[in-house]
Design a protein around this motif. Sequence first.
Motif, PDB file in Angstrom:
ATOM      1  N   MET A   1       0.838  -1.195   0.000  1.00  0.00           N
ATOM      2  CA  MET A   1       0.000   0.000   0.000  1.00  0.00           C
ATOM      3  C   MET A   1       0.878   1.251   0.000  1.00  0.00           C
ATOM      4  O   MET A   1       1.779   1.380   0.823  1.00  0.00           O
ATOM      5  CB  MET A   1      -0.876  -0.009   1.266  1.00  0.00           C
ATOM      6  N   GLN A   2       0.565   2.165  -0.954  1.00  0.00           N
ATOM      7  CA  GLN A   2       1.338   3.405  -0.989  1.00  0.00           C
ATOM      8  C   GLN A   2       0.856   4.378   0.090  1.00  0.00           C
ATOM      9  O   GLN A   2      -0.189   4.175   0.695  1.00  0.00           O
ATOM     10  CB  GLN A   2       1.224   4.057  -2.368  1.00  0.00           C
ATOM     11  N   ILE A   3       1.599   5.443   0.235  1.00  0.00           N
ATOM     12  CA  ILE A   3       1.304   6.371   1.320  1.00  0.00           C
ATOM     13  C   ILE A   3      -0.072   7.021   1.138  1.00  0.00           C
ATOM     14  O   ILE A   3      -0.773   7.301   2.110  1.00  0.00           O
ATOM     15  CB  ILE A   3       2.417   7.450   1.434  1.00  0.00           C
ATOM     16  N   GLY A   4      -0.463   7.231  -0.128  1.00  0.00           N
ATOM     17  CA  GLY A   4      -1.754   7.860  -0.390  1.00  0.00           C
ATOM     18  C   GLY A   4      -2.901   7.001   0.104  1.00  0.00           C
ATOM     19  O   GLY A   4      -3.837   7.497   0.729  1.00  0.00           O
ATOM     20  N   GLU A   5      -2.797   5.704  -0.165  1.00  0.00           N
ATOM     21  CA  GLU A   5      -3.863   4.802   0.267  1.00  0.00           C
ATOM     22  C   GLU A   5      -3.876   4.691   1.799  1.00  0.00           C
ATOM     23  O   GLU A   5      -4.942   4.688   2.422  1.00  0.00           O
ATOM     24  CB  GLU A   5      -3.667   3.421  -0.365  1.00  0.00           C
ATOM     25  N   ALA A   6      -2.699   4.621   2.396  1.00  0.00           N
ATOM     26  CA  ALA A   6      -2.618   4.569   3.856  1.00  0.00           C
ATOM     27  C   ALA A   6      -3.234   5.829   4.455  1.00  0.00           C
ATOM     28  O   ALA A   6      -3.907   5.787   5.481  1.00  0.00           O
ATOM     29  CB  ALA A   6      -1.164   4.419   4.301  1.00  0.00           C
ATOM     30  N   SER A   7      -2.997   6.950   3.772  1.00  0.00           N
ATOM     31  CA  SER A   7      -3.557   8.212   4.237  1.00  0.00           C
ATOM     32  C   SER A   7      -5.084   8.173   4.192  1.00  0.00           C
ATOM     33  O   SER A   7      -5.753   8.544   5.151  1.00  0.00           O
ATOM     34  CB  SER A   7      -3.027   9.353   3.369  1.00  0.00           C
ATOM     35  N   ARG A   8      -5.609   7.699   3.054  1.00  0.00           N
ATOM     36  CA  ARG A   8      -7.067   7.642   2.931  1.00  0.00           C
ATOM     37  C   ARG A   8      -7.673   6.657   3.934  1.00  0.00           C
ATOM     38  O   ARG A   8      -8.770   6.864   4.453  1.00  0.00           O
ATOM     39  CB  ARG A   8      -7.454   7.254   1.504  1.00  0.00           C
ATOM     40  N   ALA A   9      -6.918   5.566   4.214  1.00  0.00           N
ATOM     41  CA  ALA A   9      -7.438   4.543   5.116  1.00  0.00           C
ATOM     42  C   ALA A   9      -7.464   5.013   6.570  1.00  0.00           C
ATOM     43  O   ALA A   9      -8.208   4.486   7.392  1.00  0.00           O
ATOM     44  CB  ALA A   9      -6.599   3.272   4.994  1.00  0.00           C
ATOM     45  N   THR A  10      -6.632   5.988   6.897  1.00  0.00           N
ATOM     46  CA  THR A  10      -6.500   6.372   8.307  1.00  0.00           C
ATOM     47  C   THR A  10      -6.942   7.798   8.603  1.00  0.00           C
ATOM     48  O   THR A  10      -7.130   8.154   9.763  1.00  0.00           O
ATOM     49  CB  THR A  10      -5.031   6.252   8.754  1.00  0.00           C
ATOM     50  N   GLY A  11      -7.069   8.616   7.559  1.00  0.00           N
ATOM     51  CA  GLY A  11      -7.413  10.010   7.798  1.00  0.00           C
ATOM     52  C   GLY A  11      -6.228  10.845   8.228  1.00  0.00           C
ATOM     53  O   GLY A  11      -6.398  11.979   8.654  1.00  0.00           O
ATOM     54  N   SER A  13      -2.916  12.725   6.913  1.00  0.00           N
ATOM     55  CA  SER A  13      -2.393  13.183   5.626  1.00  0.00           C
ATOM     56  C   SER A  13      -1.027  12.571   5.335  1.00  0.00           C
ATOM     57  O   SER A  13      -0.261  12.255   6.261  1.00  0.00           O
ATOM     58  CB  SER A  13      -2.281  14.705   5.613  1.00  0.00           C
ATOM     59  N   ALA A  14      -0.729  12.415   4.046  1.00  0.00           N
ATOM     60  CA  ALA A  14       0.567  11.857   3.655  1.00  0.00           C
ATOM     61  C   ALA A  14       1.696  12.708   4.223  1.00  0.00           C
ATOM     62  O   ALA A  14       2.726  12.183   4.669  1.00  0.00           O
ATOM     63  CB  ALA A  14       0.659  11.783   2.131  1.00  0.00           C
ATOM     64  N   LYS A  15       1.482  14.000   4.192  1.00  0.00           N
ATOM     65  CA  LYS A  15       2.462  14.911   4.786  1.00  0.00           C
ATOM     66  C   LYS A  15       2.767  14.515   6.227  1.00  0.00           C
ATOM     67  O   LYS A  15       3.916  14.459   6.657  1.00  0.00           O
ATOM     68  CB  LYS A  15       1.901  16.337   4.781  1.00  0.00           C
ATOM     69  N   MET A  16       1.705  14.298   7.000  1.00  0.00           N
ATOM     70  CA  MET A  16       1.890  14.017   8.414  1.00  0.00           C
ATOM     71  C   MET A  16       2.489  12.631   8.631  1.00  0.00           C
ATOM     72  O   MET A  16       3.275  12.441   9.564  1.00  0.00           O
ATOM     73  CB  MET A  16       0.566  14.151   9.162  1.00  0.00           C
ATOM     74  N   TYR A  36       9.294   4.337  -3.199  1.00  0.00           N
ATOM     75  CA  TYR A  36       8.032   4.703  -2.578  1.00  0.00           C
ATOM     76  C   TYR A  36       7.890   3.956  -1.261  1.00  0.00           C
ATOM     77  O   TYR A  36       8.284   2.806  -1.140  1.00  0.00           O
ATOM     78  CB  TYR A  36       6.849   4.328  -3.487  1.00  0.00           C
ATOM     79  N   ARG A  37       7.273   4.628  -0.266  1.00  0.00           N
ATOM     80  CA  ARG A  37       7.020   3.957   1.010  1.00  0.00           C
ATOM     81  C   ARG A  37       5.929   2.894   0.823  1.00  0.00           C
ATOM     82  O   ARG A  37       5.004   3.076   0.025  1.00  0.00           O
ATOM     83  CB  ARG A  37       6.589   4.976   2.070  1.00  0.00           C
ATOM     84  N   ASP A  38       6.067   1.805   1.575  1.00  0.00           N
ATOM     85  CA  ASP A  38       5.133   0.688   1.465  1.00  0.00           C
ATOM     86  C   ASP A  38       4.552   0.382   2.852  1.00  0.00           C
ATOM     87  O   ASP A  38       5.301   0.151   3.799  1.00  0.00           O
ATOM     88  CB  ASP A  38       5.871  -0.540   0.912  1.00  0.00           C
ATOM     89  N   TYR A  39       3.219   0.407   2.953  1.00  0.00           N
ATOM     90  CA  TYR A  39       2.583   0.216   4.251  1.00  0.00           C
ATOM     91  C   TYR A  39       1.742  -1.056   4.299  1.00  0.00           C
ATOM     92  O   TYR A  39       1.138  -1.442   3.296  1.00  0.00           O
ATOM     93  CB  TYR A  39       1.717   1.422   4.596  1.00  0.00           C
ATOM     94  N   GLY A  40       1.735  -1.691   5.470  1.00  0.00           N
ATOM     95  CA  GLY A  40       0.936  -2.892   5.673  1.00  0.00           C
ATOM     96  C   GLY A  40      -0.146  -2.659   6.706  1.00  0.00           C
ATOM     97  O   GLY A  40      -0.329  -1.537   7.180  1.00  0.00           O
TER      98      GLY A  40
END
Lengths: 138, 138
Positions: A1-11, A13-16, A36-40
Amino acid sequence: MQIGEASRATGVSAKMIRHYESIGLIPAADRRDSNYRDYGAEDVHRLGFIRRARDLGFSIEEIRDLLHLWGDRGRESRDVKALTLSHIAELDQKIALLGEMRATLSHLAHCCDGDNRPDCPIIESLAGAAPLQHAHRH
Amino acid sequence: MQIGEASRATGVSAKMIRHYESIGLIPAADRRDSNYRDYGAEDVHRLGFIRRARDLGFSIEEIRDLLHLWGDRGRESRDVKALTLSHIAELDQKIALLGEMRATLSHLAHCCDGDNRPDCPIIESLAGAAPLQHAHRH
DNA sequence: CTTGACCTTCCAATGATGGGAAGGTGCATA
DNA sequence: TATGCACCTTCCCATCATTGGAAGGTCAAG
């Protein structure tokens, strides 16, 4: 999962998310070949934890403590409760201060006719003619 | 009067007096031969006005408005009252948010035994097992 | 092969205030 | 007079959590 999706999943922001990584609140994310960062799932879970704690007004340092307590299987709920109670006390203090500010302003607004005449008790109070009763310095 | 005495007379730190001058909230102070700033009764009065407004939680920009209204002989007390009421509304919003945070935390703390067992509903709530009812993002 | 969405790092701003460095000024006392 | 001390000056940086943007690399679909 890219940072954008992780951001959307958690609320969060990618910045934060990048910021939290840079200050060591979360471990450095895995990287793909593209850098790219990869999140699980675990990362998303942790970010959700952080967001909920921030929604409750915990500071970053308090969240850092909470994350340690969360990750420590032998943690004592006593510690968590103490941290929470201390936070409640802070909230009570803030609420009381804001309440006093509101009372003072409300009193002034009530005394102020609000018409065209320049006799405004609000301005007069601020000017020092009649010292405010509920003023507090911070 | 030097800046230190003006500071003591108004409760506004010398740092902040210089800062307020730099952002144009107050006019540039007169200078002596030594290049030291020189303050008179009017300046002290204005600084006192600013401190009282800040004690009431007005932002710098709101204080800038108030200072204009204060200096304007033809001001309408209606404008001042409107600014005050708008500020009261802001305070109400903040107080309500803090109150919700407090209620959520208090509920969690109440459910948390606070003993040695690691079954801590506070941590579990933050972890997302039971979504918080009063959480708000800001 | 281009477009556009996504990602990267880095730099800067917000608002109100504090801290501190490096150096000049003014006054009292040894 | 010299020394010390309190005060002043400007300038830069830090806080706290977050956002914005620039400049550029990566990836998928059309």
